[in-house]
Scaffold this motif. Structure first.
Motif, PDB file in Angstrom:
ATOM      1  N   UNK A 197       0.858  -1.176   0.000  1.00 26.02           N
ATOM      2  CA  UNK A 197       0.000   0.000   0.000  1.00 26.02           C
ATOM      3  C   UNK A 197       0.895   1.228   0.000  1.00 26.02           C
ATOM      4  N   UNK A 198       0.327   2.370  -0.370  1.00 23.97           N
ATOM      5  CA  UNK A 198       1.081   3.615  -0.432  1.00 23.97           C
ATOM      6  C   UNK A 198       0.457   4.614   0.528  1.00 23.97           C
ATOM      7  N   UNK A 199       1.297   5.295   1.306  1.00 28.37           N
ATOM      8  CA  UNK A 199       0.794   6.243   2.288  1.00 28.37           C
ATOM      9  C   UNK A 199       1.525   7.567   2.134  1.00 28.37           C
ATOM     10  N   UNK A 200       0.825   8.630   2.502  1.00 34.62           N
ATOM     11  CA  UNK A 200       1.391   9.976   2.476  1.00 34.62           C
ATOM     12  C   UNK A 200       0.878  10.704   3.704  1.00 34.62           C
ATOM     13  N   UNK A 201       1.753  11.423   4.381  1.00 36.06           N
ATOM     14  CA  UNK A 201       1.338  12.176   5.547  1.00 36.06           C
ATOM     15  C   UNK A 201       0.673  13.462   5.106  1.00 36.06           C
ATOM     16  N   UNK A 202      -0.495  13.752   5.669  1.00 32.54           N
ATOM     17  CA  UNK A 202      -1.251  14.943   5.296  1.00 32.54           C
ATOM     18  C   UNK A 202      -0.467  16.197   5.645  1.00 32.54           C
ATOM     19  N   UNK A 203      -0.363  17.127   4.687  1.00 34.96           N
ATOM     20  CA  UNK A 203       0.369  18.370   4.889  1.00 34.96           C
ATOM     21  C   UNK A 203      -0.552  19.443   5.445  1.00 34.96           C
TER      22      UNK A 203
ATOM     23  N   UNK B 281       1.858  15.217  -4.074  1.00 39.70           N
ATOM     24  CA  UNK B 281       2.330  14.676  -2.816  1.00 39.70           C
ATOM     25  C   UNK B 281       3.261  13.496  -3.084  1.00 39.70           C
ATOM     26  N   UNK B 282       4.169  13.231  -2.125  1.00 34.92           N
ATOM     27  CA  UNK B 282       5.068  12.088  -2.229  1.00 34.92           C
ATOM     28  C   UNK B 282       4.561  10.994  -1.311  1.00 34.92           C
ATOM     29  N   UNK B 283       4.397   9.790  -1.858  1.00 34.38           N
ATOM     30  CA  UNK B 283       3.903   8.639  -1.116  1.00 34.38           C
ATOM     31  C   UNK B 283       5.053   7.692  -0.803  1.00 34.38           C
TER      32      UNK B 283
END
Length: 432
Positions: free
Chosen positions: A344-350, A363-365
């Protein structure tokens, strides 16, 4: 970090009287003897072990001091340059304190003797430093593979004290005989180094040592009392054949311990082996554990060779280290390249005011590879990605399109689609 107790100003102002007080009953006899032997070339350093010498030692023999196992004893490090000498160039000096065998036969067998002790006393050290009691020392260190050695820095223009604890007893290295045992004597040796232009403490300046025997708790006090009673029963003429007992022990100058320099170099610049092999020594295994971030378990595995560790099963390591570190240790030492069951791919909310972290505004995942389709595995991977502990994540929720929060379970993880993308945000430590 500086480990020292607050001292009154008079401590440094009256350092000369401090030295005289610490060296008194030795000054008359020992200083005169050193002057006769060495002329004016006396060493500026002096070390005093705060433990009484035995009165049952003949005049021509070396003094002998009795210690209790595990008890803290002070070694005062006195610099006579405060009174008689010019300053040395090094801001700090490094002192290495070690407990070694007095008997030369045992010195040749030291490695085997210490390995045997390590096997019988897993997780213990022969020599420890009592940091809370020590005064004026910095960067105290005890190498995990050198159980009989400690080292630290101290300022040579100030007096300092280190408190040590010897955890082995003399009879542990004596073969059992009919009629009881006679414990072997040890040596406490202090080797001191100054730093060179590169800041490496390689310039040997002084070494001194004394002979000791270590007894079980309170055994040293009983032995000292017995020796005094024995001498008191002798005639005055016979008493003159024995050394007087002193309340403290003066360490005598000696040759540097052969591996003192090697230990200093090794502790500061050694490069661990990148792979754990069945032939890896316990020392190589310790380096491998530190390099792969298993330092909390280095003392637990202090006597393990590479073969010992590699023979442990996944379940053994989980039981010892817990699920997260146990699985990671097993996979790391086996060098396994595990095919993930789910990616899975995750990105922290900015935050709204933060600029985009990728050119073009995207965004970078980060990819998370799950080997086990469980909530625990997901928590561990998130924690590893953001450099936190899994225990800081109490719950994980999935926010649906209608805004409701659904608690993530093992079943939900098992039903995630391959290469699904998620945006992570936190609420009181819980991930959404």
């Amino acid at each position: 970090m500086l480990f020292c107790h607050s001292q009154p100003e008079s401590y440094h102002q009256h350092s000369a009287s401090y030295i005289r007080e610490a060296l008194a009953p030795f000054l008359k006899n020992e200083e005169a003897k050193l002057m006769a032997e060495n002329g004016a070339s006396r060493s500026p350093f002096q070390y005093i072990l705060c433990a009484a010498t035995s009165p049952a030692v003949k005049q021509q023999e070396e003094s002998l001091t009795y210690l209790n196992q595990g008890q803290s004893y002070e070694i005062r490090m006195l610099n006579r340059k405060l009174v008689e000498y010019t300053d040395i160039s090094s801001k700090y000096v490094k002192s290495i304190v070690r407990v070694v065998f007095h008997d030369r036969r045992l010195q040749y067998m030291e490695h085997q003797q210490l390995e045997g002790w390590r096997w019988n006393r897993p997780g213990d050290r022969i020599l420890d430093i009592d940091i809370p009691l020590s005064v004026g020392i910095q960067e105290p260190r005890s190498h995990p593979m050198h159980l009989n050695t400690i080292e630290f820095l101290w300022d040579p223009v100030k007096n300092a004290s280190v408190f040590i604890q010897v955890n082995c007893i003399s009879t542990e290295f004596t073969p059992r005989k009919h009629g009881g045992e006679k414990g072997v004597p040890f040596r406490i040796q202090v080797d001191t180094f100054t730093s060179n232009e590169h800041g490496e403490y390689l310039e040997h300046v002084h070494s001194s040592s004394c002979q000791v025997k270590v007894f079980k708790p309170k055994g040293a006090d009983r032995k000292l009392k017995t020796d005094r009673e024995k001498i008191d029963k002798k005639s005055l003429q016979d008493r003159d054949k024995y050394q007087p007992s002193h309340d403290t022990t003066l360490l005598k100058e000696c040759s540097p311990w052969p591996d003192a320099l090697n230990l200093t170099i090794h502790s500061s610049s050694s490069t661990p082996s990148p792979h754990l092999l069945p032939s890896s020594s316990p020392q190589d295994t310790q380096q491998w554990l530190h390099r792969h971030r298993f330092s909390p378990y280095s003392r637990l595995f202090t006597s393990f060779s590479g073969g010992d560790l590699l023979r442990m099963s996944r379940e053994d390591l989980i039981q010892i280290c817990g699920p997260a570190d146990g699985i990671r240790l097993f996979n790391t030492m086996k060098g396994r390249c595990i095919q993930p069951r789910l990616t899975i791919y995750v990105c922290q909310q900015q935050a709204r005011h933060q600029p985009a972290i990728k050119p073009g505004g995207g965004e970078i995942y980060h990819a998370l590879y799950l080997e086990e389709l469980t909530l625990l595995d997901l928590s561990e991977k998130i924690a590893l990605l953001y450099s936190i502990t899994p225990q800081q994540i109490t719950h994980i929720y999935r926010q649906k399109s209608n805004g409701i929060h659904v608690l993530v379970s093992d079943e939900m993880v098992q039903n995630f689609r391959e290469e699904t993308s998620f945006i992570l945000s936190t609420i009181r430590g819980n991930y959404l």
